[in-house]
Design an enzyme around this catalytic site. Structure first.
Site, short mmCIF file in Angstrom:
data_model
loop_
_atom_site.label_atom_id
_atom_site.label_comp_id
_atom_site.label_asym_id
_atom_site.label_seq_id
_atom_site.Cartn_x
_atom_site.Cartn_y
_atom_site.Cartn_z
NE ARG A 1 48.65 45.67 47.93
CZ ARG A 1 49.34 44.78 47.27
NH1 ARG A 1 50.08 43.88 47.90
NH2 ARG A 1 49.29 44.75 45.96
N GLY A 2 45.65 43.22 47.52
CA GLY A 2 45.84 42.18 46.52
C GLY A 2 44.64 41.26 46.55
CB ALA A 3 42.33 40.11 43.89
NE ARG B 1 40.38 48.25 48.37
CZ ARG B 1 41.57 48.21 47.74
NH1 ARG B 1 42.49 47.37 48.11
NH2 ARG B 1 41.79 49.03 46.73
CD GLN C 1 49.37 50.50 45.77
OE1 GLN C 1 49.84 51.35 45.03
NE2 GLN C 1 48.08 50.47 46.09
CG ASP D 1 42.56 44.12 42.14
OD1 ASP D 1 42.53 43.97 43.38
OD2 ASP D 1 43.55 44.55 41.54
CG ASN E 1 46.08 45.30 38.00
OD1 ASN E 1 45.89 44.61 38.99
ND2 ASN E 1 47.27 45.74 37.67
CE LYS E 2 45.73 49.59 43.33
NZ LYS E 2 44.64 50.05 44.23
#
Length: 360
Positions: free
Chosen positions: A57-59, A100, A207, A248, A258-259
């Site tokens: 995960r993470g763009a 995603r 996270q 993201d 973002n998250k």
């Protein structure tokens, strides 16, 4: 990145093993911090599952994984004629794009490989397969360099002894290098600025608690874990001098997804007069979108909230809303830290100017 059970050796978040007939190896981030395990992805389906289930995960890391996923998906047709190869490339790209919806680096990487294939119709399937692997490897190397440059640009914004807050994980685990937001902290620490990081847990999947604190502790950077609901009070106590998060997807006007929970942090920082920064590479910008209102927001399963990590914490049948991301309007962002320089003020004009410059 360093790991205690690897005798502090450098371990990559993800890496390609072998040639065109090789495979993708990555850290399974769903098991951290209590267990370190690397998994092998030998099919495009396993890459799709890894992205969907947040094993990677993470763009930036998602984009790299997708590029390698394309290579895996084409292994069965590498010896076929170009028409068959090209048809499979289209199918694989569309399949991975469905894993995603929010992280734009996923689509950026897929489009980059598709354009590369379109530019060389004269190559055989096998030759094109090698060319695509070479470019996937290049994407990974570019990401390494990007992380370093973002760290250099962002560290200038922090002063000695600053307390800095971050949300989610935008470190080495989200990239192939030192991360985006966390690379700023790593570089500031390297310069002897003696910063202290406050990390939000980042509910519901934690996270920040599971990954960010773990990475910072590996680097021996002082870090304090807080729950998301404590951020405002910690700011009120004047323990925070700056906020730095990742992103993201960023629209042309600077609105940044973002998250989930990032928007709340930005509002709190604004209320307390604390600068809020986004750290992200140029590949995270989606200039086709005028504003953040057009950014697609992923909704995830209710069980992530009602049965977090396997334990039921809510009544059966309760209605749940579980967006994975939110959007922070540009007006609340002091600056966007990129490998091409600092975007400040955050306006459409300044976004365009900085992104059009040569690499810093």
């Amino acid at each position: 990145m360093k790991f205690e059970n690897e005798t502090r050796a450098e371990v990559a978040t993800l890496r390609w093993i072998g040639g065109t007939d090789g495979y993708l190896q990555m850290i399974d981030q769903t098991l951290l911090p209590t267990e370190f395990r690397e998994i092998e992805c030998r099919t495009v389906e396993t890459v799709w599952e890894a992205i969907k289930k947040l094993r990677v995960r993470g763009a930036p890391a998602i984009g790299i994984a997708a590029a390698y996923g394309v290579v895996l998906g084409l292994q069965t047709v590498a010896g076929s004629d170009r028409s068959c190869f090209d048809q499979r490339l289209k199918e694989v790209s569309e399949y991975l794009a469905g894993s995603r919806p929010t992280a734009v680096n996923l689509f950026w990487a897929l489009e980059r490989l598709q354009k590369l294939a379109d530019l060389s119709p004269e190559l055989s399937g096998g030759e094109m397969h090698q060319r695509l692997l070479d470019d996937a490897l290049k994407i990974e190397q570019e990401d390494l360099q990007m992380c370093h440059k973002i760290g250099e640009v962002g560290a200038r914004l922090l002063s000695k002894g600053d307390g800095v807050l971050t949300h989610c994980n935008a470190g080495g685990l989200a990239t192939s290098g030192g991360g985006t937001a966390l690379s700023v902290f790593f570089e500031a620490a390297r310069q002897g600025k003696e910063i202290h990081v406050y990390a939000d847990e980042t509910r519901p999947l934690l996270q920040g608690a599971r990954l960010t604190t773990w990475e910072l502790m590996q680097r021996e950077i002082p870090v304090t874990l807080i729950s998301d609901s404590m951020a405002g009070w910690v700011m009120q106590e004047k323990k925070i001098q700056a906020v730095v998060t990742g992103a993201d997807r960023i629209a042309a006007n600077g609105d940044a997804a973002n998250k989930i929970g990032t928007y709340s942090v930005a509002l709190l920082a604004h209320a307390h007069g604390i600068p809020f920064y986004i750290a992200a590479p140029s590949s995270t910008f989606d200039l086709s979108l005028e504003s953040g209102n057009q950014i697609p927001i992923e909704e995830r399963l209710a069980e992530e909230i009602t049965h977090g990590f396997g334990k039921q914490t809510a009544p059966e049948g309760v209605d749940v809303y579980n967006p994975a991301f939110d959007v922070t309007p540009a007006e609340y962002i002091k600056g966007i830290i990129t490998e091409r320089g600092l975007i400040q003020p955050v306006t459409k004009e300044e976004v365009s100017r900085v992104l059009s410059t040569a690499d810093a």
